[in-house]
Scaffold this active site. Sequence first.
Site, PDB file in Angstrom:
ATOM      1  N   ASP A 132       0.871  -1.180   0.000  1.00 26.61           N
ATOM      2  CA  ASP A 132       0.000   0.000   0.000  1.00 26.61           C
ATOM      3  C   ASP A 132       0.908   1.230   0.000  1.00 26.61           C
ATOM      4  O   ASP A 132       1.986   1.202   0.613  1.00 26.61           O
ATOM      5  CB  ASP A 132      -0.884   0.005   1.256  1.00 26.61           C
ATOM      6  CG  ASP A 132      -2.050   0.957   1.104  1.00 26.61           C
ATOM      7  OD1 ASP A 132      -3.197   0.476   1.003  1.00 26.61           O
ATOM      8  OD2 ASP A 132      -1.829   2.198   1.067  1.00 26.61           O
TER       9      ASP A 132
ATOM     10  N   LEU B 244     -18.146  -8.266  -1.044  1.00 27.29           N
ATOM     11  CA  LEU B 244     -18.148  -8.397   0.422  1.00 27.29           C
ATOM     12  C   LEU B 244     -18.709  -7.134   1.073  1.00 27.29           C
ATOM     13  O   LEU B 244     -18.621  -6.040   0.532  1.00 27.29           O
ATOM     14  CB  LEU B 244     -16.747  -8.713   0.951  1.00 27.29           C
ATOM     15  CG  LEU B 244     -15.577  -7.748   0.708  1.00 27.29           C
ATOM     16  CD1 LEU B 244     -15.615  -6.565   1.642  1.00 27.29           C
ATOM     17  CD2 LEU B 244     -14.269  -8.510   0.889  1.00 27.29           C
TER      18      LEU B 244
ATOM     19  N   CYS C  45     -19.550   2.572  -0.061  1.00 30.91           N
ATOM     20  CA  CYS C  45     -19.850   2.004  -1.381  1.00 30.91           C
ATOM     21  C   CYS C  45     -21.120   2.569  -2.027  1.00 30.91           C
ATOM     22  O   CYS C  45     -21.047   3.187  -3.084  1.00 30.91           O
ATOM     23  CB  CYS C  45     -19.971   0.497  -1.264  1.00 30.91           C
ATOM     24  SG  CYS C  45     -18.506  -0.225  -0.526  1.00 30.91           S
TER      25      CYS C  45
HETATM   26  C1  UGA Z   1     -22.209  -2.990   0.069  1.00 29.29           C
HETATM   27  C2  UGA Z   1     -22.745  -4.251  -0.611  1.00 29.29           C
HETATM   28  O1  UGA Z   1     -23.725  -4.870   0.213  1.00 29.29           O
HETATM   29  C3  UGA Z   1     -21.623  -5.237  -0.884  1.00 29.29           C
HETATM   30  O2  UGA Z   1     -22.140  -6.352  -1.619  1.00 29.29           O
HETATM   31  C4  UGA Z   1     -20.551  -4.545  -1.722  1.00 29.29           C
HETATM   32  O3  UGA Z   1     -19.448  -5.399  -1.932  1.00 29.29           O
HETATM   33  C5  UGA Z   1     -20.057  -3.307  -0.984  1.00 29.29           C
HETATM   34  O4  UGA Z   1     -21.169  -2.429  -0.735  1.00 29.29           O
HETATM   35  C6  UGA Z   1     -19.043  -2.642  -1.854  1.00 29.29           C
HETATM   36  O5  UGA Z   1     -19.407  -2.142  -2.916  1.00 29.29           O
HETATM   37  O6  UGA Z   1     -17.848  -2.711  -1.542  1.00 29.29           O
HETATM   38  P1  UGA Z   1     -21.515  -2.351   2.580  1.00 29.29           P
HETATM   39  O7  UGA Z   1     -21.539  -0.955   2.087  1.00 29.29           O
HETATM   40  O8  UGA Z   1     -20.322  -2.821   3.322  1.00 29.29           O
HETATM   41  O9  UGA Z   1     -21.695  -3.377   1.337  1.00 29.29           O
HETATM   42  O10 UGA Z   1     -22.745  -2.562   3.561  1.00 29.29           O
HETATM   43  P2  UGA Z   1     -24.262  -3.028   3.412  1.00 29.29           P
HETATM   44  O11 UGA Z   1     -24.492  -4.134   4.366  1.00 29.29           O
HETATM   45  O12 UGA Z   1     -24.637  -3.295   2.004  1.00 29.29           O
HETATM   46  O13 UGA Z   1     -25.045  -1.751   3.947  1.00 29.29           O
HETATM   47  C7  UGA Z   1     -25.039  -0.514   3.243  1.00 29.29           C
HETATM   48  C8  UGA Z   1     -25.988   0.464   3.912  1.00 29.29           C
HETATM   49  O14 UGA Z   1     -27.347   0.074   3.708  1.00 29.29           O
HETATM   50  C9  UGA Z   1     -25.810   0.603   5.414  1.00 29.29           C
HETATM   51  O15 UGA Z   1     -25.862   1.961   5.771  1.00 29.29           O
HETATM   52  C10 UGA Z   1     -26.997  -0.137   5.991  1.00 29.29           C
HETATM   53  O16 UGA Z   1     -27.388   0.378   7.245  1.00 29.29           O
HETATM   54  C11 UGA Z   1     -28.058   0.105   4.944  1.00 29.29           C
HETATM   55  N1  UGA Z   1     -29.116  -0.944   4.898  1.00 29.29           N
HETATM   56  C12 UGA Z   1     -28.839  -2.202   4.498  1.00 29.29           C
HETATM   57  C13 UGA Z   1     -30.396  -0.605   5.253  1.00 29.29           C
HETATM   58  O17 UGA Z   1     -30.688   0.550   5.629  1.00 29.29           O
HETATM   59  N2  UGA Z   1     -31.385  -1.561   5.192  1.00 29.29           N
HETATM   60  C14 UGA Z   1     -31.132  -2.828   4.784  1.00 29.29           C
HETATM   61  O18 UGA Z   1     -32.093  -3.657   4.723  1.00 29.29           O
HETATM   62  C15 UGA Z   1     -29.824  -3.155   4.444  1.00 29.29           C
END
Ligand code: UGA
Length: 581
Positions: free
Chosen positions: A35, A164, A276
């Site tokens: 990195d 992920l 993301c």
């Molecule tokens: C997201 C995707 O889920 C991954 O598949 C992807 O690899 C990643 O982005 C990326 O592009 O690197 P992440 O941002 O780590 O993952 O987290 P998530 O679990 O998807 O949650 C994202 C947001 O949505 C959070 O703020 C969470 O609180 C919100 N969320 C999620 C909700 O408000 N309701 C839900 O039902 C699910």
Amino acid sequence: MNEDKVRLSFLGLGYVGLTTAACFASRDFKVLCFDVDKFKVEIVRSGKVPFFEPGLEELVKASVERGTLKALEGSREAILGSDITFITVGTPAKEDGSIDLTYVKEASKIIGEALHDKRGWHLVVVKSTVVPTTTEKVVGRTVEKCSGKLAGRDFGLCANPEFLREGNAVEDTFKPDRIVIGESDRRSGDVLEELYRKFYGENIPPIVRTTPVNAELIKYANNAFLATKVSFMNMIASLCQKLPGADVEAIAEGIGLDKRIGPLFLEAGIGWGGSCFPKDLKALVNFSQKMEVDLPIIEATLKVNETQPYKIVELAKELVGGLENRRISVLGLSFKPETDDMRYAVSIKVVNRLLEEGAKVIAYDPKAVPNARKIFGESIEYANSVEECLKGSECALIVTEWSAFKSLKPEDFIRLMKIPAVVDGRRIYDAKLFSSKLRFAAIGFGEKRYYNPALAVNAIIYKDKSVLLVKRGVEPFKGLWSLPGGFVEYDETVEEALAREVEEETGLKVRPERILGVYSNPTRSPVKHAITICYTCIMLGGELKPSDECVEAKFFTLNSLPREMAFDHKKIVEDFISQEC
Ligand code: UGA
């Protein structure tokens, strides 16, 4: 390339790079990583992780100790010491929402320069999220230019997006739903597939082999679809909130059982954040605009998310009245549980709005406080525990659904808070139970009763101009009772609610049809206001006399107000008392 001993290198030690590197290393692949941030390299070398991610530190530590994971200060050494190089650098958003490919270009350049001096074939894999055509047009061409070699002949090229989630990164890497390989030529795809087959063995997930541009677009469409699901439910939640008896959780359960919809990512809340979704959706819209294509659904998804965080502040205001100078607890700051990541966290908008409203904010988060401090500085207080955060508070907002908050009971809030009032922004509590025990509101919860601070009355004025002063336990109005705000059923008027609350509280019957209005100002001294309203009533020519209810209940009569307790309203009270009541 001897594929039994395939060696990997990773450029970029963020969530994706370090997690993937550590997972491969834990299964005895030889992994070199690099990195540009020397600090990160040093941390990894010492077997640690530069951010919080459950289970990752154990993997890194074990792999560093076994010698399968090595963090290097030189990128060239990492690339030349491996057969496959993964680009896992960040792709942040620029000011205008477009993707910033600076780090991808830099990585491509150093790969090209290293490959210039390599004899054999090398595979370059783009794992970072990049807009369509980047793998071939930016990475491929830069590597070709700097190496003097030809993609598809002298080196291979694949787009291999990562799915992920932060907070679940290790588990998602070991058990992904699928692997997407966007190959620029067959050999590249075969080598990458073979690597994954070795890594997963019998548990190999489905593999999608396609073109680089499709792989790149799959990643964006995937994140955009997930974010759209959430914004869709947040939109339905807003409707539920206004609809007596409606509850978005029931809607999610009902539609989630339809196999065509599925139960995941239907959790309504105060919006999505993180490193993301926000940047990827904006980058996709920006990219499409350049192609002269509109993406109205994604624009709507972003729009819903823009204002969703403020809903929790509006609910808090409905629940406890004005927020100025009120002590408000914020439970959770990270953008989701199990991470200390504050990037695009919804809490930023929530806290800033609370501060604009004049609230005194105290926040608690199990992991994110050091990162939150960099954003909020000393404009808010940081508690060291849930208890400390709730103590003496006048309203608690659930902003992130950490498990430590899920186990709290209504009694905990009642015991610790000055005004037990909770707004559940993440739907972690049994809304029916909580709303029966304390002041409670939740996103998407259109309970039959709603809390109306106007019921925090100081006086009820009757149509015949008689007044019922309302205050309990504050001398000198001993024996009087108070209505510290209360619940209005949707099918009743405020007057009916008042009458009902008075009866519930005192057993005293008040006839709603006799009520002209109430005097209420919950943010200032109710005693002073009770006095002021009586005075105002007289000035308006009202025939001020104790109401029948007062008399029946043997409560005080208005001319018994003691002078000495009248504070700065002495004159008013004197005038008041001199009236014949
Ligand atoms: C997201 C995707 O889920 C991954 O598949 C992807 O690899 C990643 O982005 C990326 O592009 O690197 P992440 O941002 O780590 O993952 O987290 P998530 O679990 O998807 O949650 C994202 C947001 O949505 C959070 O703020 C969470 O609180 C919100 N969320 C999620 C909700 O408000 N309701 C839900 O039902 C699910």
